[in-house]
Design a protein around this motif. Structure first.
Motif, PDB file in Angstrom:
ATOM      1  N   LEU A  81       4.619  -7.998  -2.236  1.00  0.00           N
ATOM      2  CA  LEU A  81       4.111  -8.217  -0.887  1.00  0.00           C
ATOM      3  C   LEU A  81       2.610  -7.990  -0.913  1.00  0.00           C
ATOM      4  N   MET A  82       1.870  -8.902  -0.287  1.00  0.00           N
ATOM      5  CA  MET A  82       0.426  -8.726  -0.114  1.00  0.00           C
ATOM      6  C   MET A  82       0.143  -8.798   1.378  1.00  0.00           C
ATOM      7  N   SER A  83      -0.645  -7.855   1.859  1.00  0.00           N
ATOM      8  CA  SER A  83      -1.022  -7.875   3.263  1.00  0.00           C
ATOM      9  C   SER A  83      -2.539  -7.874   3.376  1.00  0.00           C
ATOM     10  N   PHE A  84      -3.012  -8.614   4.351  1.00  0.00           N
ATOM     11  CA  PHE A  84      -4.441  -8.767   4.598  1.00  0.00           C
ATOM     12  C   PHE A  84      -4.720  -8.236   5.999  1.00  0.00           C
ATOM     13  N   HIS A  85      -5.720  -7.367   6.115  1.00  0.00           N
ATOM     14  CA  HIS A  85      -5.975  -6.653   7.363  1.00  0.00           C
ATOM     15  C   HIS A  85      -7.445  -6.767   7.758  1.00  0.00           C
ATOM     16  N   THR A  86      -7.703  -7.105   9.013  1.00  0.00           N
ATOM     17  CA  THR A  86      -9.084  -7.139   9.492  1.00  0.00           C
ATOM     18  C   THR A  86      -9.598  -5.733   9.798  1.00  0.00           C
ATOM     19  N   ASN A  87      -8.703  -4.750   9.903  1.00  0.00           N
ATOM     20  CA  ASN A  87      -9.073  -3.345  10.098  1.00  0.00           C
ATOM     21  C   ASN A  87      -8.136  -2.508   9.235  1.00  0.00           C
ATOM     22  N   LEU A  88      -8.342  -2.553   7.938  1.00  0.00           N
ATOM     23  CA  LEU A  88      -7.403  -1.965   6.979  1.00  0.00           C
ATOM     24  C   LEU A  88      -7.078  -0.511   7.296  1.00  0.00           C
ATOM     25  N   GLN A 101      10.535  -1.063   8.583  1.00  0.00           N
ATOM     26  CA  GLN A 101      11.698  -1.522   9.347  1.00  0.00           C
ATOM     27  C   GLN A 101      12.324  -2.757   8.703  1.00  0.00           C
ATOM     28  N   TYR A 102      11.552  -3.498   7.931  1.00  0.00           N
ATOM     29  CA  TYR A 102      12.049  -4.711   7.270  1.00  0.00           C
ATOM     30  C   TYR A 102      12.435  -4.446   5.814  1.00  0.00           C
ATOM     31  N   PHE A 103      11.780  -3.474   5.180  1.00  0.00           N
ATOM     32  CA  PHE A 103      12.110  -3.061   3.816  1.00  0.00           C
ATOM     33  C   PHE A 103      12.529  -1.602   3.899  1.00  0.00           C
ATOM     34  N   ARG A 104      13.834  -1.364   4.029  1.00  0.00           N
ATOM     35  CA  ARG A 104      14.329  -0.007   4.280  1.00  0.00           C
ATOM     36  C   ARG A 104      14.503   0.820   3.019  1.00  0.00           C
ATOM     37  N   SER A 105      14.766   0.202   1.902  1.00  0.00           N
ATOM     38  CA  SER A 105      14.931   0.986   0.683  1.00  0.00           C
ATOM     39  C   SER A 105      14.489   0.215  -0.549  1.00  0.00           C
ATOM     40  N   GLN A 106      14.594  -1.069  -0.527  1.00  0.00           N
ATOM     41  CA  GLN A 106      14.223  -1.858  -1.692  1.00  0.00           C
ATOM     42  C   GLN A 106      12.772  -2.290  -1.536  1.00  0.00           C
ATOM     43  N   TYR A 107      11.873  -1.341  -1.736  1.00  0.00           N
ATOM     44  CA  TYR A 107      10.459  -1.587  -1.498  1.00  0.00           C
ATOM     45  C   TYR A 107       9.875  -2.496  -2.572  1.00  0.00           C
ATOM     46  N   PRO A 108       9.208  -3.567  -2.153  1.00  0.00           N
ATOM     47  CA  PRO A 108       8.542  -4.414  -3.138  1.00  0.00           C
ATOM     48  C   PRO A 108       7.213  -3.791  -3.561  1.00  0.00           C
ATOM     49  N   SER A 109       6.676  -4.255  -4.667  1.00  0.00           N
ATOM     50  CA  SER A 109       5.301  -3.902  -5.008  1.00  0.00           C
ATOM     51  C   SER A 109       4.428  -4.398  -3.867  1.00  0.00           C
ATOM     52  N   TRP A 110       3.365  -3.670  -3.548  1.00  0.00           N
ATOM     53  CA  TRP A 110       2.585  -4.013  -2.349  1.00  0.00           C
ATOM     54  C   TRP A 110       1.105  -3.799  -2.596  1.00  0.00           C
ATOM     55  N   THR A 111       0.327  -4.782  -2.212  1.00  0.00           N
ATOM     56  CA  THR A 111      -1.122  -4.696  -2.238  1.00  0.00           C
ATOM     57  C   THR A 111      -1.632  -4.969  -0.836  1.00  0.00           C
ATOM     58  N   ALA A 112      -2.463  -4.058  -0.312  1.00  0.00           N
ATOM     59  CA  ALA A 112      -3.069  -4.224   1.010  1.00  0.00           C
ATOM     60  C   ALA A 112      -4.563  -4.440   0.817  1.00  0.00           C
ATOM     61  N   ILE A 113      -5.088  -5.469   1.483  1.00  0.00           N
ATOM     62  CA  ILE A 113      -6.481  -5.867   1.294  1.00  0.00           C
ATOM     63  C   ILE A 113      -7.182  -5.932   2.641  1.00  0.00           C
ATOM     64  N   GLY A 114      -8.352  -5.326   2.727  1.00  0.00           N
ATOM     65  CA  GLY A 114      -9.180  -5.434   3.924  1.00  0.00           C
ATOM     66  C   GLY A 114     -10.039  -6.685   3.840  1.00  0.00           C
ATOM     67  N   ILE A 115     -10.076  -7.442   4.937  1.00  0.00           N
ATOM     68  CA  ILE A 115     -10.834  -8.693   4.972  1.00  0.00           C
ATOM     69  C   ILE A 115     -11.659  -8.752   6.254  1.00  0.00           C
ATOM     70  N   LEU A 116     -12.576  -9.709   6.320  1.00  0.00           N
ATOM     71  CA  LEU A 116     -13.422  -9.842   7.499  1.00  0.00           C
ATOM     72  C   LEU A 116     -12.753 -10.600   8.633  1.00  0.00           C
ATOM     73  N   GLU A 117     -12.026 -11.670   8.304  1.00  0.00           N
ATOM     74  CA  GLU A 117     -11.409 -12.467   9.358  1.00  0.00           C
ATOM     75  C   GLU A 117     -10.251 -13.281   8.816  1.00  0.00           C
ATOM     76  N   LEU A 118      -9.420 -13.744   9.754  1.00  0.00           N
ATOM     77  CA  LEU A 118      -8.297 -14.628   9.441  1.00  0.00           C
ATOM     78  C   LEU A 118      -8.535 -15.973  10.122  1.00  0.00           C
ATOM     79  N   ALA A 119      -7.552 -16.853  10.095  1.00  0.00           N
ATOM     80  CA  ALA A 119      -7.707 -18.221  10.586  1.00  0.00           C
ATOM     81  C   ALA A 119      -8.032 -18.311  12.080  1.00  0.00           C
ATOM     82  N   MET A 120      -7.594 -17.323  12.849  1.00  0.00           N
ATOM     83  CA  MET A 120      -7.899 -17.266  14.283  1.00  0.00           C
ATOM     84  C   MET A 120      -8.518 -15.902  14.565  1.00  0.00           C
TER      85      MET A 120
END
Length: 146
Positions: A81-88, A101-120
């Motif tokens: 899972l990769m997540s992109f955040h405008t306010n990390l 709430q969506y991954f209750r026990s089988q946690y995927p590898s996860w990378t969270a990235i702070g970014i400046l903006e998204l499409a909207m």
């Protein structure tokens, strides 16, 4: 290339077909058991951004579920899972609570990235995932050795 090579298949849910038509990308691409899900954002059925990070996170995970379902997989099959955040830093606690709430026990590898903006400009988060269809049975995690 042999005739037994896996074929690439694209998947779009009915509500996202316009994105494919206008911007030329599928919601999910499957080759064999591997599935790559394009970035999912917090838009409702009318393509309006949800109010705040929590609502947008729920909407994005629901879109991820629909894309995986269309491609023949589930959230249990997500390995990355990769997540992109405008306010990390400001969003991490809320986003993590929703993610769990969506991954209750089988946690995927996860990378969270702070970014400046998204499409909207109203969007706060975007998630993308890689899944392996049918791998949803997790073995007990073992400690890594140095």
């Amino acid at each position: 290339m042999s005739s037994t090579s896996p074929k690439r298949r694209h998947f779009n849910t009915p509500s996202t077909q316009a994105l494919y038509d206008n911007y030329h990308f599928p919601q999910a691409t499957r080759v064999g058991d591997m599935i790559w899900v394009s970035g999912q954002v917090g838009l409702d059925a009318s393509l309006r951004p949800g109010k705040g990070v929590e609502e947008q996170s729920h909407l994005a995970f629901q879109s991820l579920q629909r894309a995986l379902d269309a491609a023949g997989a589930s959230l249990a099959d997500v390995v990355e899972l990769m997540s992109f955040h405008t306010n990390l830093h400001g969003d991490m606690q809320t986003f993590s609570k929703v993610k769990d709430q969506y991954f209750r026990s089988q946690y995927p590898s996860w990378t969270a990235i702070g970014i400046l903006e998204l499409a909207m400009p109203e969007l706060h988060i975007e998630i993308r995932a890689v899944a392996v269809a049918g791998c949803g049975q997790l073995e007990t995690a073992k400690p890594m050795r140095d």
